[in-house]
Design a protein around this motif. Sequence first.
Motif, PDB file in Angstrom:
ATOM      1  N   MET A  69       0.828  -1.210   0.000  1.00  0.00           N
ATOM      2  CA  MET A  69       0.000   0.000   0.000  1.00  0.00           C
ATOM      3  C   MET A  69       0.861   1.258   0.000  1.00  0.00           C
ATOM      4  SD  MET A  69      -2.985  -0.922   2.754  1.00  0.00           S
ATOM      5  CE  MET A  69      -3.954  -2.428   2.627  1.00  0.00           C
ATOM      6  N   PRO A 125      -6.574   1.146   6.238  1.00  0.00           N
ATOM      7  CA  PRO A 125      -6.598   1.019   4.776  1.00  0.00           C
ATOM      8  C   PRO A 125      -7.757   1.805   4.169  1.00  0.00           C
ATOM      9  CG  PRO A 125      -6.402  -1.135   5.850  1.00  0.00           C
ATOM     10  CD  PRO A 125      -6.771  -0.143   6.911  1.00  0.00           C
ATOM     11  N   VAL A 126      -7.475   2.564   3.141  1.00  0.00           N
ATOM     12  CA  VAL A 126      -8.503   3.284   2.388  1.00  0.00           C
ATOM     13  C   VAL A 126      -8.298   2.968   0.909  1.00  0.00           C
ATOM     14  CG1 VAL A 126      -8.583   5.141   4.098  1.00  0.00           C
ATOM     15  CG2 VAL A 126      -7.103   5.382   2.094  1.00  0.00           C
ATOM     16  N   LYS A 127      -9.255   3.364   0.095  1.00  0.00           N
ATOM     17  CA  LYS A 127      -9.161   3.147  -1.347  1.00  0.00           C
ATOM     18  C   LYS A 127      -9.077   4.496  -2.060  1.00  0.00           C
ATOM     19  CE  LYS A 127     -11.655  -1.261  -1.385  1.00  0.00           C
ATOM     20  NZ  LYS A 127     -12.812  -2.009  -1.930  1.00  0.00           N
ATOM     21  N   LEU A 128      -8.205   4.562  -3.049  1.00  0.00           N
ATOM     22  CA  LEU A 128      -8.079   5.758  -3.873  1.00  0.00           C
ATOM     23  C   LEU A 128      -8.753   5.510  -5.216  1.00  0.00           C
ATOM     24  CD1 LEU A 128      -4.376   6.901  -3.323  1.00  0.00           C
ATOM     25  CD2 LEU A 128      -6.424   7.676  -2.153  1.00  0.00           C
ATOM     26  N   LEU A 129      -9.609   6.438  -5.616  1.00  0.00           N
ATOM     27  CA  LEU A 129     -10.248   6.385  -6.928  1.00  0.00           C
ATOM     28  C   LEU A 129      -9.578   7.428  -7.808  1.00  0.00           C
ATOM     29  CD1 LEU A 129     -14.001   6.151  -5.828  1.00  0.00           C
ATOM     30  CD2 LEU A 129     -12.389   4.296  -6.246  1.00  0.00           C
ATOM     31  N   VAL A 146     -11.796   6.864  -0.421  1.00  0.00           N
ATOM     32  CA  VAL A 146     -12.911   6.098   0.149  1.00  0.00           C
ATOM     33  C   VAL A 146     -12.484   5.564   1.511  1.00  0.00           C
ATOM     34  CG1 VAL A 146     -14.461   4.139  -0.145  1.00  0.00           C
ATOM     35  CG2 VAL A 146     -13.740   5.470  -2.145  1.00  0.00           C
TER      36      VAL A 146
END
Length: 356
Positions: free
Chosen positions: A101, A152-156, A171
């Motif tokens: 990550m 943990p996060v999500k990148l768009l 996110v």
Amino acid sequence: MVDHNVTSAPGIAGVLGLPKSMVDQTVATLFGSDDLKWARPAPEDTVRARGLRLTDKGRITTQKAAAVAPVRVNQPLVYDQMLWKAAPYDHPRGQAEEDGMLTLPVARSGPIDDGDVTAAEITALLRENGTTNREVLQVKTITQAKARRILPVKLLLYADEERTDIEIGVVVDGELSKAHELALIGHGGAKALGITVAPPPERPLLEPNLEKARVPLEEVTQHRAEQAAFQLGSQTPTPGPPSAPQPEADEIRAIGVFEHPDILDEALTHARRRILIISPWIKNAIITTDFLGKLERRLTRGVKVDIAYGYEDNDTKTDPAAVRKLTNLPPATRTSSPSPASRAPTPRCSSTTTSG
């Protein structure tokens, strides 16, 4: 204080040593809850002047408050260093680098000061997490854990060939966070993370017979757009008895990155003859217990499995522990060990054949 002949806001502020604005706000709140009133003294009362008085409800509230004694407790708290504020996250966890990550930038370096967290903020977080029987009156001191915890996060990412800038979304816990997005933009956005837009590589040509049967990318895109439009406009179907699975016809088409997990899971669950996996790296995040269990079941059923990996001669992104997990499969089931492949293509958008 009101019940002990201190019947004005300035007087209460002076006795308690509090700002008058804080006392005025509290008095207004108690007026709204019908705990205080403004009244003249009785004719026979020559001691008290006109001022604040407790209502009948206020006397009961006072008795209950007097029975509650404040206690000093240690309250675990998650602090979002990117936003530099306390956060309601439940289960942050670490090992971000081992999972491949990126680490998002923080608002500032250094430890958290005592003034960075207020009693009101902690009380609000407790309410948000469902704790309604506790109110924080004062923050005495803050002790920060030595090891940071990672959420943990999500990148768009949104970009195309004609644009040089990259729009980015963050996110958190399944929801877009505008605050984190603005904070990330303030730190340089995608560029600060080393994310750039590059022209797509030329698609490698297949064998002539496969190239002839290949479904063009434009047709695949159009078909998926029609499917999405139909699903958005259709009603939720009524559940019925499950139908027997029908074998899918062989298909050669372009697939997107977002399809890779589903296609890989489909192969590990239903493949009958052979599984071929070509990947630039082998990562711990993919070679999980569930992955190994499904792979071993395919092998015991006689499915031939070939795994090729490697992007460059100096492969530094493959996790050795993940490779060991594959090579440590029981010899009775291991039909083909993973082997490095010199400069294997990165599976961003590749052609594949899918069959039963």
